[in-house]
Design an enzyme around this catalytic site. Structure first.
Site, PDB file in Angstrom:
ATOM      1  N   LYS A 112       0.826  -1.216   0.000  1.00  0.00           N
ATOM      2  CA  LYS A 112       0.000   0.000   0.000  1.00  0.00           C
ATOM      3  C   LYS A 112       0.857   1.261   0.000  1.00  0.00           C
ATOM      4  O   LYS A 112       0.432   2.307  -0.473  1.00  0.00           O
ATOM      5  CB  LYS A 112      -0.938   0.021   1.217  1.00  0.00           C
ATOM      6  N   LYS A 193      -4.491 -10.610  -6.634  1.00  0.00           N
ATOM      7  CA  LYS A 193      -5.784 -10.852  -5.983  1.00  0.00           C
ATOM      8  C   LYS A 193      -6.817  -9.813  -6.468  1.00  0.00           C
ATOM      9  O   LYS A 193      -6.432  -8.686  -6.818  1.00  0.00           O
ATOM     10  CB  LYS A 193      -5.640 -10.844  -4.459  1.00  0.00           C
ATOM     11  N   LYS A 196     -10.450  -4.011  -4.390  1.00  0.00           N
ATOM     12  CA  LYS A 196     -11.266  -2.816  -4.633  1.00  0.00           C
ATOM     13  C   LYS A 196     -10.406  -1.661  -5.123  1.00  0.00           C
ATOM     14  O   LYS A 196     -10.910  -0.713  -5.697  1.00  0.00           O
ATOM     15  CB  LYS A 196     -12.066  -2.352  -3.404  1.00  0.00           C
TER      16      LYS A 196
HETATM   17  P1  TYM Z   1     -10.286  -5.615   3.734  1.00  0.00           P
HETATM   18  O1  TYM Z   1     -11.299  -4.569   4.005  1.00  0.00           O
HETATM   19  O2  TYM Z   1      -9.194  -5.319   2.760  1.00  0.00           O
HETATM   20  O3  TYM Z   1     -10.988  -6.939   3.226  1.00  0.00           O
HETATM   21  C1  TYM Z   1     -12.082  -7.512   3.933  1.00  0.00           C
HETATM   22  C2  TYM Z   1     -12.008  -9.021   3.895  1.00  0.00           C
HETATM   23  O4  TYM Z   1     -12.036  -9.497   2.538  1.00  0.00           O
HETATM   24  C3  TYM Z   1     -10.956 -10.409   2.335  1.00  0.00           C
HETATM   25  N1  TYM Z   1     -10.524 -10.306   0.935  1.00  0.00           N
HETATM   26  C4  TYM Z   1     -10.473 -11.351   0.083  1.00  0.00           C
HETATM   27  N2  TYM Z   1     -10.757 -12.652   0.237  1.00  0.00           N
HETATM   28  C5  TYM Z   1     -10.609 -13.462  -0.849  1.00  0.00           C
HETATM   29  N3  TYM Z   1     -10.182 -13.006  -2.051  1.00  0.00           N
HETATM   30  C6  TYM Z   1      -9.887 -11.708  -2.250  1.00  0.00           C
HETATM   31  N4  TYM Z   1      -9.484 -11.273  -3.424  1.00  0.00           N
HETATM   32  C7  TYM Z   1     -10.026 -10.806  -1.157  1.00  0.00           C
HETATM   33  N5  TYM Z   1      -9.833  -9.478  -0.996  1.00  0.00           N
HETATM   34  C8  TYM Z   1     -10.131  -9.188   0.284  1.00  0.00           C
HETATM   35  C9  TYM Z   1      -9.878  -9.917   3.294  1.00  0.00           C
HETATM   36  O5  TYM Z   1      -8.917 -10.910   3.555  1.00  0.00           O
HETATM   37  C10 TYM Z   1     -10.692  -9.566   4.502  1.00  0.00           C
HETATM   38  O6  TYM Z   1     -10.982 -10.715   5.274  1.00  0.00           O
HETATM   39  N6  TYM Z   1      -7.272  -5.435   7.731  1.00  0.00           N
HETATM   40  C11 TYM Z   1      -8.547  -5.902   7.230  1.00  0.00           C
HETATM   41  C12 TYM Z   1      -9.729  -5.367   8.017  1.00  0.00           C
HETATM   42  C13 TYM Z   1      -9.650  -5.605   9.488  1.00  0.00           C
HETATM   43  C14 TYM Z   1      -9.890  -6.838  10.158  1.00  0.00           C
HETATM   44  C15 TYM Z   1      -9.740  -6.563  11.555  1.00  0.00           C
HETATM   45  C16 TYM Z   1     -10.176  -8.136   9.724  1.00  0.00           C
HETATM   46  C17 TYM Z   1      -9.391  -4.675  10.444  1.00  0.00           C
HETATM   47  N7  TYM Z   1      -9.463  -5.240  11.680  1.00  0.00           N
HETATM   48  C18 TYM Z   1      -9.899  -7.569  12.511  1.00  0.00           C
HETATM   49  C19 TYM Z   1     -10.334  -9.122  10.692  1.00  0.00           C
HETATM   50  C20 TYM Z   1     -10.188  -8.839  12.063  1.00  0.00           C
HETATM   51  C21 TYM Z   1      -8.708  -5.439   5.796  1.00  0.00           C
HETATM   52  O7  TYM Z   1      -8.123  -4.479   5.365  1.00  0.00           O
HETATM   53  O8  TYM Z   1      -9.638  -6.141   5.095  1.00  0.00           O
END
Ligand code: TYM
Length: 327
Positions: A112, A193, A196
């Site tokens: 990032k 992957k 968004k």
């Molecule tokens: P974020 O918002 O980027 O993504 C949310 C969830 O979607 C999953 N994900 C995917 N899974 C499969 N294939 C993909 N291409 C794909 N893209 C995204 C992510 O792995 C995630 O589970 N840091 C985290 C948010 C967060 C969080 C937490 C998660 C903050 N605190 C505590 C769990 C527990 C994040 O940026 O996810």
């Protein structure tokens, strides 16, 4: 004892099929078996620049999507991270426990921050806040996609370190990764992957894409060089990704999908995948529109925050006492 589940999604950009298949769909399945807390992590969103008015809307958009995919506020606690100030408080304490070297090894920070002139300190310490999210609720299980695995490992290390230094305080959480679907790949490049933030909207299906956009994106998705429909992520990453998506949205095994298309070409396969996605996403989109316009979201989120605050307060009391903070 029922197990505690925690997970969160950032209210940035449009939620993708990757977020849904890797995370959200699991959230729904888990709410019947566990005491689940699902958070809209707006404090994580501001580690990158956000427009304030847009952020406010996106928080409600994401909360509406939580409900539209089937999360039930009577079963799960749905809330917004910044409504529970204990997240920042524990986040700070964990920043004082995590090592700079550990944070420097996080691949998400490197990706990032790459090529950016100014990177916020918050983007660097982001994993400490994420650990706080999870540990505040004494979570046992954290359903996430594969890109969060490194953050989860760090969360476990921090919980173990904290308990060793200050006495038993936190439950050590386990990551919950799907065998299929933990890493949905981009439609235009199966080595990346689905994300968004990819500048090419054709690289992803967004949860709110209209039917014709879904059909078009799938018809333009890259395939592999030969014309066989076979599951082989090494040799045929693009078709294997489409097969994974097909299997997850139709609740069939990959083998069943492969045998249904035995001897058929990519054309038929993609056409039917487009239709399967439209059939799966249309009812979610209809519910989303009803919920988003109902004016109910704020009330539900306030109730969720109240419950989350109470749970978090119990943990914080022990944390403050064990660390020796306060008057
Ligand atoms: P974020 O918002 O980027 O993504 C949310 C969830 O979607 C999953 N994900 C995917 N899974 C499969 N294939 C993909 N291409 C794909 N893209 C995204 C992510 O792995 C995630 O589970 N840091 C985290 C948010 C967060 C969080 C937490 C998660 C903050 N605190 C505590 C769990 C527990 C994040 O940026 O996810």
């Amino acid at each position: 004892m029922t197990s505690r589940v925690f997970s969160g999604i950032q209210p940035t950009g449009q939620i993708t099929l990757g977020n849904y298949l890797g995370a959200l769909k699991q959230f729904v399945a888990l709410q019947d078996q566990a005491d689940a807390y699902y958070c809209v992590v707006d404090m994580h969103a501001i580690t990158m620049p956000q427009d304030p008015d847009q952020l406010k809307e996106r928080i409600k958009d994401l909360a509406s999507l939580y409900l539209a995919v089937g999360l039930n506020p009577e079963k799960s606690t749905l809330f917004v991270q910044s409504d529970v100030s204990a997240h920042s408080e524990l986040g700070w304490i964990l920043q004082c426990l995590v090592h700079m070297g550990e944070l420097s090894r996080m691949t998400q920070f490197k990706e990032k921050g790459e090529g950016k002139e100014a990177v916020s300190a918050g983007l660097f310490t982001y994993p400490a806040l994420m650990a706080a999210d999870i540990l505040l609720y004494q979570s046992h299980l954290v359903p996430v996609g594969e890109d969060q695995k490194q953050h989860l490992e760090l969360t476990r290390d921090l919980a173990i370190r904290f308990n060793a230094r200050f006495g038993d305080t936190f439950t050590i959480p386990e990551i919950m990764l799907l065998k299929q679907g933990a890493r949905i790949m981009s439609l235009d490049d199966p080595n990346k992957k689905m994300s968004k933030s990819n500048p090419n909207p054709g690289s992803r299906i967004e949860m709110l894409d209209p039917p014709d956009v879904i059909r078009k994106k799938i018809s333009r998705a890259v395939t592999d060089s030969d014309r066989f429909i076979r599951f082989d992520p090494e040799a045929k990453p693009a078709v294997s990704n489409l097969l994974t998506i097909f299997s997850l949205v139709t609740d069939q095994s990959i083998e069943d999908v492969v045998s249904a298309y035995d001897g058929k070409g990519y054309g038929d396969f993609k056409k039917e995948l487009g239709e399967a996605l439209v059939a799966h996403l249309t009812p979610i989109q209809t519910r989303y529109a009803e919920i988003r316009n109902s004016g109910e979201i704020e009330r539900l989120l306030h109730l969720g925050a109240e419950k989350a605050r109470a749970t978090a307060a119990t943990t914080m009391e022990a944390v403050r006492k064990n660390v020796g903070l306060g008057s």
